[in-house]
Motif scaffolding. Structure first.
Motif, short mmCIF file in Angstrom:
data_model
loop_
_atom_site.label_atom_id
_atom_site.label_comp_id
_atom_site.label_asym_id
_atom_site.label_seq_id
_atom_site.Cartn_x
_atom_site.Cartn_y
_atom_site.Cartn_z
N MET A 155 -91.28 19.04 -6.15
CA MET A 155 -90.47 19.35 -5.20
C MET A 155 -89.15 20.19 -5.69
O MET A 155 -88.33 20.81 -5.09
CB MET A 155 -90.03 18.29 -4.54
CG MET A 155 -91.12 17.68 -3.48
SD MET A 155 -91.96 18.84 -2.38
CE MET A 155 -90.57 19.01 -1.31
N LEU A 156 -88.78 19.89 -7.02
CA LEU A 156 -87.94 20.60 -7.75
C LEU A 156 -88.05 22.23 -7.72
O LEU A 156 -87.06 22.95 -7.51
CB LEU A 156 -87.62 20.17 -9.18
CG LEU A 156 -87.48 18.80 -9.42
CD1 LEU A 156 -87.44 18.61 -10.86
CD2 LEU A 156 -86.09 18.46 -8.95
N GLY A 157 -89.17 22.59 -7.94
CA GLY A 157 -89.33 24.07 -7.61
C GLY A 157 -89.05 24.47 -6.26
O GLY A 157 -88.77 25.61 -5.95
N VAL A 158 -89.33 23.81 -5.11
CA VAL A 158 -89.19 23.95 -3.85
C VAL A 158 -87.44 24.23 -3.81
O VAL A 158 -87.17 25.03 -2.90
CB VAL A 158 -89.93 23.07 -3.01
CG1 VAL A 158 -89.49 23.28 -1.55
CG2 VAL A 158 -91.34 23.00 -3.09
N LEU A 159 -86.92 23.24 -4.04
CA LEU A 159 -85.78 23.06 -4.09
C LEU A 159 -85.09 24.32 -4.61
O LEU A 159 -84.06 25.11 -4.02
CB LEU A 159 -84.92 21.68 -4.44
CG LEU A 159 -85.42 20.60 -3.85
CD1 LEU A 159 -84.98 19.31 -4.77
CD2 LEU A 159 -85.11 20.50 -2.61
N SER B 20 -93.73 31.89 -4.63
CA SER B 20 -94.04 30.74 -5.67
C SER B 20 -93.40 29.30 -5.26
O SER B 20 -94.18 28.12 -5.34
CB SER B 20 -93.33 30.95 -6.77
OG SER B 20 -93.90 32.00 -7.61
N GLY B 21 -92.27 29.27 -4.35
CA GLY B 21 -91.85 27.94 -3.94
C GLY B 21 -92.74 27.52 -2.88
O GLY B 21 -92.83 26.34 -3.03
N ILE B 22 -93.58 27.91 -2.11
CA ILE B 22 -94.53 27.62 -1.35
C ILE B 22 -95.87 27.05 -2.09
O ILE B 22 -96.28 25.83 -1.83
CB ILE B 22 -94.92 28.76 -0.29
CG1 ILE B 22 -93.87 29.02 0.80
CG2 ILE B 22 -96.16 28.47 0.71
CD1 ILE B 22 -94.00 30.14 1.72
N ILE B 23 -96.12 27.76 -2.99
CA ILE B 23 -97.13 27.36 -4.05
C ILE B 23 -96.46 25.73 -4.53
O ILE B 23 -97.56 24.95 -4.70
CB ILE B 23 -97.49 28.27 -5.15
CG1 ILE B 23 -98.17 29.37 -4.31
CG2 ILE B 23 -98.57 27.75 -5.94
CD1 ILE B 23 -98.36 30.47 -5.04
N TRP B 24 -95.48 25.61 -5.01
CA TRP B 24 -94.80 24.45 -5.65
C TRP B 24 -94.99 23.36 -4.52
O TRP B 24 -95.51 22.50 -4.90
CB TRP B 24 -93.57 24.66 -6.00
CG TRP B 24 -93.24 25.28 -7.38
CD1 TRP B 24 -93.13 26.73 -7.65
CD2 TRP B 24 -93.03 24.73 -8.56
NE1 TRP B 24 -92.80 27.00 -8.85
CE2 TRP B 24 -92.95 25.63 -9.62
CE3 TRP B 24 -92.95 23.46 -8.91
CZ2 TRP B 24 -92.56 25.35 -10.93
CZ3 TRP B 24 -92.64 23.13 -10.42
CH2 TRP B 24 -92.42 24.02 -11.47
N THR C 127 -98.73 22.40 -4.06
CA THR C 127 -99.23 21.53 -5.30
C THR C 127 -98.83 20.20 -5.08
O THR C 127 -99.33 19.22 -5.34
CB THR C 127 -98.66 22.36 -6.39
OG1 THR C 127 -99.13 23.54 -6.56
CG2 THR C 127 -99.06 21.47 -7.69
N SER C 128 -97.36 19.96 -4.74
CA SER C 128 -96.72 18.77 -4.45
C SER C 128 -97.59 17.93 -3.46
O SER C 128 -97.93 16.91 -3.62
CB SER C 128 -95.35 18.87 -3.91
OG SER C 128 -95.00 17.60 -3.64
N PHE C 129 -97.90 18.52 -2.45
CA PHE C 129 -98.76 17.88 -1.30
C PHE C 129 -99.93 17.40 -1.83
O PHE C 129 -100.59 16.42 -1.40
CB PHE C 129 -98.85 18.83 -0.16
CG PHE C 129 -97.60 18.91 0.85
CD1 PHE C 129 -96.76 18.00 0.64
CD2 PHE C 129 -97.39 19.95 1.78
CE1 PHE C 129 -95.47 17.90 1.51
CE2 PHE C 129 -96.16 20.07 2.40
CZ PHE C 129 -95.30 19.07 2.43
N ILE C 130 -100.84 18.37 -2.39
CA ILE C 130 -102.11 18.13 -2.89
C ILE C 130 -102.11 17.21 -3.94
O ILE C 130 -103.08 16.22 -3.92
CB ILE C 130 -102.66 19.50 -3.53
CG1 ILE C 130 -103.04 20.58 -2.32
CG2 ILE C 130 -103.89 19.07 -4.65
CD1 ILE C 130 -103.44 21.96 -3.17
N LEU C 131 -101.12 16.93 -4.64
CA LEU C 131 -101.09 15.83 -5.85
C LEU C 131 -100.94 14.35 -4.96
O LEU C 131 -101.43 13.43 -5.50
CB LEU C 131 -99.75 16.03 -6.75
CG LEU C 131 -100.45 17.17 -7.98
CD1 LEU C 131 -99.05 17.92 -8.69
CD2 LEU C 131 -101.49 16.85 -8.76
N ILE C 132 -99.90 14.42 -4.03
CA ILE C 132 -99.72 13.04 -3.28
C ILE C 132 -100.80 13.00 -2.63
O ILE C 132 -101.26 11.59 -2.57
CB ILE C 132 -98.44 13.47 -2.68
CG1 ILE C 132 -97.32 13.61 -3.30
CG2 ILE C 132 -98.20 12.23 -1.65
CD1 ILE C 132 -95.82 14.02 -2.66
N ALA C 133 -101.53 13.84 -1.95
CA ALA C 133 -102.80 13.61 -1.23
C ALA C 133 -103.87 13.05 -2.19
O ALA C 133 -104.57 12.23 -2.01
CB ALA C 133 -103.34 14.95 -0.62
#
Length: 105
Positions: A17-21, A40-44, A47-53
């Motif tokens: 989420m730091l990349g998104v911020l 890239s922010g959207i991909i960050w 990726t965050s959502f996928i890892l949490i899932a």
């Protein structure tokens, strides 16, 4: 141990989420010297959502966590390669998670 592993995955996802911020300028992240564009922010974020899932499916006992985890690690590592100077240490949790996923097969 299962809970600790899931927490590890969630923390790794939240770090993305730091990349998104940074990309959407919600916060100044001094550690990231290289600008992150919005794509890239959207991909960050993805990726965050996928890892949490991945952690959720792991705790739920679903084998889908393996595919999600591999996808998350692959995206994460691609982002790291893109911003190597700022994000190279993210390769450490990716390696740990990648090995754990391989052992799960």
């Amino acid at each position: 141990m299962e809970t600790a592993f899931a927490i590890f995955i969630v923390i790794h996802g939240l770090i993305h989420m730091l990349g998104v911020l940074k990309a959407f300028e919600f916060a100044k992240i001094e550690e990231f010297k290289i600008p992150i564009n919005k794509v890239s922010g959207i991909i960050w974020l993805l990726t965050s959502f996928i890892l949490i899932a991945t952690a959720i499916f792991y705790l739920a006992g679903s084998s889908l966590y393996i595919g999600l985890g591999v996808t998350g690690v692959t995206l994460s590592q691609a982002l790291i390669w893109q911003d190597w100077k700022d994000a190279k240490y993210g390769s450490i949790p990716n390696t740990i998670l990648g090995i754990a996923l391989l052992l799960s097969l």
